[in-house]
Design a protein around this motif. Sequence first.
Motif, PDB file in Angstrom:
ATOM      1  N   ASN A   1       0.870  -1.164   0.000  1.00 23.92           N
ATOM      2  CA  ASN A   1       0.000   0.000   0.000  1.00 23.92           C
ATOM      3  C   ASN A   1       0.916   1.225   0.000  1.00 23.92           C
ATOM      4  O   ASN A   1       2.132   1.089  -0.102  1.00 23.92           O
ATOM      5  CB  ASN A   1      -1.027  -0.029   1.151  1.00 23.92           C
ATOM      6  CG  ASN A   1      -0.423  -0.252   2.515  1.00 23.92           C
ATOM      7  OD1 ASN A   1       0.726   0.089   2.744  1.00 23.92           O
ATOM      8  ND2 ASN A   1      -1.190  -0.848   3.424  1.00 23.92           N
ATOM      9  N   THR A   2       0.333   2.397   0.060  1.00 25.14           N
ATOM     10  CA  THR A   2       1.136   3.618  -0.011  1.00 25.14           C
ATOM     11  C   THR A   2       0.822   4.485   1.194  1.00 25.14           C
ATOM     12  O   THR A   2      -0.347   4.676   1.537  1.00 25.14           O
ATOM     13  CB  THR A   2       0.799   4.396  -1.307  1.00 25.14           C
ATOM     14  OG1 THR A   2       1.089   3.574  -2.425  1.00 25.14           O
ATOM     15  CG2 THR A   2       1.606   5.677  -1.402  1.00 25.14           C
ATOM     16  N   THR A   3       1.866   4.967   1.846  1.00 22.79           N
ATOM     17  CA  THR A   3       1.675   5.909   2.946  1.00 22.79           C
ATOM     18  C   THR A   3       2.147   7.279   2.497  1.00 22.79           C
ATOM     19  O   THR A   3       3.280   7.441   2.037  1.00 22.79           O
ATOM     20  CB  THR A   3       2.452   5.459   4.200  1.00 22.79           C
ATOM     21  OG1 THR A   3       1.974   4.168   4.595  1.00 22.79           O
ATOM     22  CG2 THR A   3       2.253   6.435   5.347  1.00 22.79           C
ATOM     23  N   LEU A   4       1.239   8.251   2.584  1.00 24.02           N
ATOM     24  CA  LEU A   4       1.575   9.626   2.218  1.00 24.02           C
ATOM     25  C   LEU A   4       1.744  10.438   3.490  1.00 24.02           C
ATOM     26  O   LEU A   4       0.918  10.349   4.410  1.00 24.02           O
ATOM     27  CB  LEU A   4       0.466  10.218   1.340  1.00 24.02           C
ATOM     28  CG  LEU A   4       0.245   9.465   0.017  1.00 24.02           C
ATOM     29  CD1 LEU A   4      -1.018   9.947  -0.677  1.00 24.02           C
ATOM     30  CD2 LEU A   4       1.445   9.617  -0.902  1.00 24.02           C
ATOM     31  N   ILE A   5       2.822  11.193   3.557  1.00 24.49           N
ATOM     32  CA  ILE A   5       3.120  12.032   4.713  1.00 24.49           C
ATOM     33  C   ILE A   5       2.980  13.481   4.277  1.00 24.49           C
ATOM     34  O   ILE A   5       3.591  13.886   3.280  1.00 24.49           O
ATOM     35  CB  ILE A   5       4.577  11.836   5.193  1.00 24.49           C
ATOM     36  CG1 ILE A   5       4.862  10.376   5.507  1.00 24.49           C
ATOM     37  CG2 ILE A   5       4.879  12.717   6.383  1.00 24.49           C
ATOM     38  CD1 ILE A   5       6.322  10.151   5.887  1.00 24.49           C
ATOM     39  N   THR A   6       2.187  14.244   5.003  1.00 29.07           N
ATOM     40  CA  THR A   6       2.095  15.655   4.669  1.00 29.07           C
ATOM     41  C   THR A   6       2.046  16.503   5.943  1.00 29.07           C
ATOM     42  O   THR A   6       1.256  16.216   6.843  1.00 29.07           O
ATOM     43  CB  THR A   6       0.898  15.914   3.700  1.00 29.07           C
ATOM     44  OG1 THR A   6       0.852  17.284   3.392  1.00 29.07           O
ATOM     45  CG2 THR A   6      -0.438  15.474   4.241  1.00 29.07           C
ATOM     46  N   GLY A   7       2.906  17.472   6.011  1.00 36.16           N
ATOM     47  CA  GLY A   7       2.914  18.402   7.151  1.00 36.16           C
ATOM     48  C   GLY A   7       2.078  19.614   6.779  1.00 36.16           C
ATOM     49  O   GLY A   7       2.322  20.240   5.735  1.00 36.16           O
ATOM     50  N   VAL A   8       1.084  19.933   7.613  1.00 36.25           N
ATOM     51  CA  VAL A   8       0.140  21.002   7.234  1.00 36.25           C
ATOM     52  C   VAL A   8      -0.136  21.925   8.424  1.00 36.25           C
ATOM     53  O   VAL A   8      -0.056  21.504   9.583  1.00 36.25           O
ATOM     54  CB  VAL A   8      -1.206  20.427   6.716  1.00 36.25           C
ATOM     55  CG1 VAL A   8      -0.981  19.457   5.582  1.00 36.25           C
ATOM     56  CG2 VAL A   8      -2.005  19.753   7.810  1.00 36.25           C
ATOM     57  N   ASP A   9      -0.484  23.165   8.115  1.00 35.84           N
ATOM     58  CA  ASP A   9      -0.936  24.072   9.173  1.00 35.84           C
ATOM     59  C   ASP A   9      -2.249  23.545   9.742  1.00 35.84           C
ATOM     60  O   ASP A   9      -3.037  22.903   9.023  1.00 35.84           O
ATOM     61  CB  ASP A   9      -1.157  25.479   8.601  1.00 35.84           C
ATOM     62  CG  ASP A   9       0.168  26.141   8.226  1.00 35.84           C
ATOM     63  OD1 ASP A   9       1.200  25.803   8.849  1.00 35.84           O
ATOM     64  OD2 ASP A   9       0.177  26.969   7.297  1.00 35.84           O
ATOM     65  N   ASP A  10      -2.485  23.850  11.012  1.00 31.85           N
ATOM     66  CA  ASP A  10      -3.686  23.319  11.691  1.00 31.85           C
ATOM     67  C   ASP A  10      -4.972  23.599  10.913  1.00 31.85           C
ATOM     68  O   ASP A  10      -5.848  22.742  10.819  1.00 31.85           O
ATOM     69  CB  ASP A  10      -3.814  23.926  13.095  1.00 31.85           C
ATOM     70  CG  ASP A  10      -2.759  23.385  14.038  1.00 31.85           C
ATOM     71  OD1 ASP A  10      -1.732  22.867  13.558  1.00 31.85           O
ATOM     72  OD2 ASP A  10      -2.951  23.486  15.260  1.00 31.85           O
ATOM     73  N   ASP A  11      -5.073  24.793  10.348  1.00 37.14           N
ATOM     74  CA  ASP A  11      -6.327  25.158   9.671  1.00 37.14           C
ATOM     75  C   ASP A  11      -6.460  24.520   8.289  1.00 37.14           C
ATOM     76  O   ASP A  11      -7.458  24.753   7.598  1.00 37.14           O
ATOM     77  CB  ASP A  11      -6.468  26.682   9.583  1.00 37.14           C
ATOM     78  CG  ASP A  11      -5.347  27.325   8.779  1.00 37.14           C
ATOM     79  OD1 ASP A  11      -4.337  26.630   8.499  1.00 37.14           O
ATOM     80  OD2 ASP A  11      -5.478  28.504   8.414  1.00 37.14           O
ATOM     81  N   LYS A  12      -5.471  23.723   7.884  1.00 35.43           N
ATOM     82  CA  LYS A  12      -5.532  23.065   6.566  1.00 35.43           C
ATOM     83  C   LYS A  12      -5.801  21.565   6.684  1.00 35.43           C
ATOM     84  O   LYS A  12      -5.883  20.867   5.670  1.00 35.43           O
ATOM     85  CB  LYS A  12      -4.201  23.267   5.825  1.00 35.43           C
ATOM     86  CG  LYS A  12      -3.939  24.707   5.415  1.00 35.43           C
ATOM     87  CD  LYS A  12      -4.683  24.999   4.130  1.00 35.43           C
ATOM     88  CE  LYS A  12      -4.374  26.380   3.602  1.00 35.43           C
ATOM     89  NZ  LYS A  12      -5.187  26.712   2.443  1.00 35.43           N
ATOM     90  N   VAL A  13      -5.909  21.066   7.922  1.00 33.44           N
ATOM     91  CA  VAL A  13      -6.061  19.619   8.120  1.00 33.44           C
ATOM     92  C   VAL A  13      -7.346  19.104   7.462  1.00 33.44           C
ATOM     93  O   VAL A  13      -7.333  18.106   6.720  1.00 33.44           O
ATOM     94  CB  VAL A  13      -6.052  19.268   9.627  1.00 33.44           C
ATOM     95  CG1 VAL A  13      -6.465  17.821   9.853  1.00 33.44           C
ATOM     96  CG2 VAL A  13      -4.678  19.510  10.219  1.00 33.44           C
ATOM     97  N   ASP A  14      -8.447  19.805   7.699  1.00 28.11           N
ATOM     98  CA  ASP A  14      -9.732  19.332   7.155  1.00 28.11           C
ATOM     99  C   ASP A  14      -9.720  19.305   5.628  1.00 28.11           C
ATOM    100  O   ASP A  14     -10.245  18.374   5.012  1.00 28.11           O
ATOM    101  CB  ASP A  14     -10.882  20.229   7.651  1.00 28.11           C
ATOM    102  CG  ASP A  14     -11.140  20.039   9.141  1.00 28.11           C
ATOM    103  OD1 ASP A  14     -10.645  19.053   9.713  1.00 28.11           O
ATOM    104  OD2 ASP A  14     -11.829  20.899   9.728  1.00 28.11           O
ATOM    105  N   GLU A  15      -9.112  20.330   5.041  1.00 32.85           N
ATOM    106  CA  GLU A  15      -9.040  20.386   3.570  1.00 32.85           C
ATOM    107  C   GLU A  15      -8.235  19.204   3.034  1.00 32.85           C
ATOM    108  O   GLU A  15      -8.644  18.546   2.059  1.00 32.85           O
ATOM    109  CB  GLU A  15      -8.391  21.710   3.138  1.00 32.85           C
ATOM    110  CG  GLU A  15      -8.299  21.854   1.626  1.00 32.85           C
ATOM    111  CD  GLU A  15      -7.487  23.084   1.193  1.00 32.85           C
ATOM    112  OE1 GLU A  15      -7.176  23.944   2.048  1.00 32.85           O
ATOM    113  OE2 GLU A  15      -7.169  23.145  -0.008  1.00 32.85           O
TER     114      GLU A  15
END
Length: 107
Positions: A41-55
């Motif tokens: 399978n594939t694991t994607l890692i993304t670091g995001v600002d708190d207000d961008k998590v839902d998007e």
Amino acid sequence: MKLILAIVNNDDSQAVLNTLTESRFQVTKLATTGGFLSKGNTTLITGVDDDKVDEAIKLIGNEAKKRTEYTSAGTVYESGGMMSMPVEVTVGGATVFVLDVAQFIKL
Ligand code: 2BA
């Protein structure tokens, strides 16, 4: 800041990667293996600002929806011969972890 780990089906990984990068998220893709099925399978890692998590989660969900497909994995003996039987399988979906990031440093 949050770190999102999203484990997705290999078939969905490119579409998820594309939609995230088009929306200016930075992503790292890891080739991983599920412990139960021992399938890739594939694991994607993304670091995001708190207000961008839902998007980000919405974008992942749009491209990695759970859906039903048919595979001809099963065979039955019928009318003197072996017949291939369609088997319904659920594919796709995403397992998503959202972690707090203590520090984010680029050296
Ligand atoms: P899902 O729950 O959709 O999980 C898909 C993949 O996501 C898993 O692959 C694993 O790589 C990852 N994953 C899910 N939950 C996780 C967690 N809490 N921590 C870390 N990684 C996680 P597989 O391990 O190959 O599992 C494939 C599917 O088999 C799972 O789909 C689930 O429906 C089933 N499954 C997994 N472990 C099971 C178990 N111990 N008993 C029964 N069914 C299991």
